[in-house]
Design an enzyme around this catalytic site. Structure first.
Site, PDB file in Angstrom:
ATOM      1  N   ASP A  62       0.864  -1.177   0.000  1.00 56.76           N
ATOM      2  CA  ASP A  62       0.000   0.000   0.000  1.00 56.76           C
ATOM      3  C   ASP A  62       0.901   1.228   0.000  1.00 56.76           C
ATOM      4  O   ASP A  62       1.604   1.500   0.968  1.00 56.76           O
ATOM      5  CB  ASP A  62      -0.884  -0.031   1.246  1.00 56.76           C
ATOM      6  CG  ASP A  62      -1.834   1.156   1.334  1.00 56.76           C
ATOM      7  OD1 ASP A  62      -1.724   2.083   0.509  1.00 56.76           O
ATOM      8  OD2 ASP A  62      -2.680   1.157   2.251  1.00 56.76           O
ATOM      9  N   ARG A 147     -13.829  17.834 -10.572  1.00 54.68           N
ATOM     10  CA  ARG A 147     -12.630  17.051 -10.233  1.00 54.68           C
ATOM     11  C   ARG A 147     -11.848  17.767  -9.126  1.00 54.68           C
ATOM     12  O   ARG A 147     -10.629  17.822  -9.163  1.00 54.68           O
ATOM     13  CB  ARG A 147     -11.733  16.861 -11.460  1.00 54.68           C
ATOM     14  CG  ARG A 147     -12.333  16.045 -12.586  1.00 54.68           C
ATOM     15  CD  ARG A 147     -12.565  14.595 -12.196  1.00 54.68           C
ATOM     16  NE  ARG A 147     -12.906  13.762 -13.327  1.00 54.68           N
ATOM     17  CZ  ARG A 147     -14.122  13.665 -13.866  1.00 54.68           C
ATOM     18  NH1 ARG A 147     -15.105  14.374 -13.349  1.00 54.68           N
ATOM     19  NH2 ARG A 147     -14.354  12.874 -14.886  1.00 54.68           N
ATOM     20  N   TYR A 150      -9.398  15.447  -6.917  1.00 55.07           N
ATOM     21  CA  TYR A 150      -8.439  14.822  -7.822  1.00 55.07           C
ATOM     22  C   TYR A 150      -7.457  15.846  -8.374  1.00 55.07           C
ATOM     23  O   TYR A 150      -6.236  15.622  -8.394  1.00 55.07           O
ATOM     24  CB  TYR A 150      -9.184  14.130  -8.966  1.00 55.07           C
ATOM     25  CG  TYR A 150      -8.287  13.430  -9.953  1.00 55.07           C
ATOM     26  CD1 TYR A 150      -7.693  12.219  -9.636  1.00 55.07           C
ATOM     27  CD2 TYR A 150      -8.047  13.979 -11.205  1.00 55.07           C
ATOM     28  CE1 TYR A 150      -6.868  11.566 -10.542  1.00 55.07           C
ATOM     29  CE2 TYR A 150      -7.225  13.340 -12.120  1.00 55.07           C
ATOM     30  CZ  TYR A 150      -6.640  12.130 -11.788  1.00 55.07           C
ATOM     31  OH  TYR A 150      -5.821  11.494 -12.687  1.00 55.07           O
ATOM     32  N   LYS A 154      -3.243  16.130  -8.120  1.00 56.81           N
ATOM     33  CA  LYS A 154      -2.360  16.155  -9.283  1.00 56.81           C
ATOM     34  C   LYS A 154      -1.570  17.458  -9.352  1.00 56.81           C
ATOM     35  O   LYS A 154      -0.437  17.475  -9.857  1.00 56.81           O
ATOM     36  CB  LYS A 154      -3.155  15.913 -10.568  1.00 56.81           C
ATOM     37  CG  LYS A 154      -3.743  14.509 -10.660  1.00 56.81           C
ATOM     38  CD  LYS A 154      -2.659  13.431 -10.477  1.00 56.81           C
ATOM     39  CE  LYS A 154      -3.208  12.017 -10.561  1.00 56.81           C
ATOM     40  NZ  LYS A 154      -2.152  10.996 -10.388  1.00 56.81           N
ATOM     41  N   THR A 185      -8.945   2.947 -20.028  1.00 56.80           N
ATOM     42  CA  THR A 185      -8.501   1.940 -19.063  1.00 56.80           C
ATOM     43  C   THR A 185      -9.731   1.250 -18.469  1.00 56.80           C
ATOM     44  O   THR A 185     -10.859   1.696 -18.684  1.00 56.80           O
ATOM     45  CB  THR A 185      -7.691   2.589 -17.930  1.00 56.80           C
ATOM     46  OG1 THR A 185      -8.559   3.466 -17.191  1.00 56.80           O
ATOM     47  CG2 THR A 185      -6.511   3.374 -18.487  1.00 56.80           C
ATOM     48  N   PRO A 186      -9.539   0.190 -17.684  1.00 53.29           N
ATOM     49  CA  PRO A 186     -10.687  -0.434 -17.011  1.00 53.29           C
ATOM     50  C   PRO A 186     -11.464   0.547 -16.139  1.00 53.29           C
ATOM     51  O   PRO A 186     -12.678   0.389 -15.948  1.00 53.29           O
ATOM     52  CB  PRO A 186     -10.028  -1.532 -16.162  1.00 53.29           C
ATOM     53  CG  PRO A 186      -8.812  -1.912 -16.946  1.00 53.29           C
ATOM     54  CD  PRO A 186      -8.306  -0.620 -17.531  1.00 53.29           C
TER      55      PRO A 186
END
Length: 252
Positions: A62, A147, A150, A154, A185-186
């Site tokens: 982690d 966002r 997030y 960043k 992406t997934p």
């Protein structure tokens, strides 16, 4: 691959490497001759990665836990390349973002990068140099709708990248970051399935059209640029936040 992008003889630590962009970077680096070590919390994903790429070493670590990261780094003989790729997303404005959301993203996206830098940089100095690549985002440079948390993380990654590049430029250590726009992406597929059940294809086209090139990036494209920045081909590149975004930042 050319001799300048070969990673033969190099040990590369990649966090969050079992899926998406991280997985593509693992595959690209391994194909380029690196000894790849992956830290991730996804046990099934790590098992599948080890089965697919037997030469890749995986560890359940982690990144938000400094003691766990310290123990994992302590098992390594050397660290030539560090790719701080682990990260989690969040959608929300300042009104809808909770204190718990902020703490959760900070622990992984900011402290996780800090932990990697804190442990890798001294090893690299002892070895005479090294390369760090942090996974950032265009969210560090432009305003993206909903966002808030997030983008905060960043922005911190961008600042840590520039500071590390400045502090260790004379010690043989290069540090750069990548700033992708939306990459298929997934995570994207899971987001569409959760929020737009039955409309996945429609919304995929909408999200793709948000990039001026009219599509999302592919993980392999991010991995190719990551290889360049971590190889000797980019020996004159440090302190750079490299956009790979289908024209989003330059053509707004």
């Amino acid at each position: 691959m050319t001799e300048h992008t070969s990673l033969t003889g190099k040990t590369a630590v990649i966090t969050g490497g079992v899926s998406g962009i991280g997985r593509a970077i693992v595959e690209r680096f391994a194909a380029s001759g690196a000894r790849v070590v992956v830290f991730d919390v996804d046990a099934p994903g790590a098992e599948a990665l080890s089965a697919a790429l037997p030469g890749v070493v995986t560890g359940l670590v982690d990144v938000s836990d400094f003691a766990a990261m310290e123990a994992a780094f302590g098992l390594l003989e050397r660290v030539d390349i560090l790719v701080n790729n682990s990260g989690i997303g969040h959608i929300g404005t300042v009104e809808t973002t909770t204190a718990e959301d902020m703490d959760r993203l900070y622990r992984v996206n900011v402290k996780g990068v800090f932990h990697g830098l804190k442990l890798a940089i001294p090893r690299m100095m002892q070895q005479g140099g090294g390369v760090v690549l942090n996974m950032c985002s265009i969210a560090a440079k432009v305003g993206l709708e909903a966002r808030f948390a997030y983008s905060m993380t960043k922005g911190a990654v961008l600042a840590m990248t520039l500071q590390t590049a400045r502090d260790y430029v004379s010690r043989g250590i290069r540090c750069n970051c990548l700033c992708p726009a939306r990459v298929h992406t997934p995570f994207v597929d899971q987001y569409l399935a959760k929020n737009y059940p039955g409309r996945e294809e429609e919304m995929f086209r909408v999200l793709s059209a948000a990039q001026p090139l009219g599509r999302m990036g592919e993980p392999r494209e991010i991995a190719d640029l990551a290889l360049y920045l971590c190889s000797d081909a980019a020996s004159f590149v440090t302190g750079v936040a490299w956009d790979i975004d289908g024209g989003v930042t330059g053509l707004r």
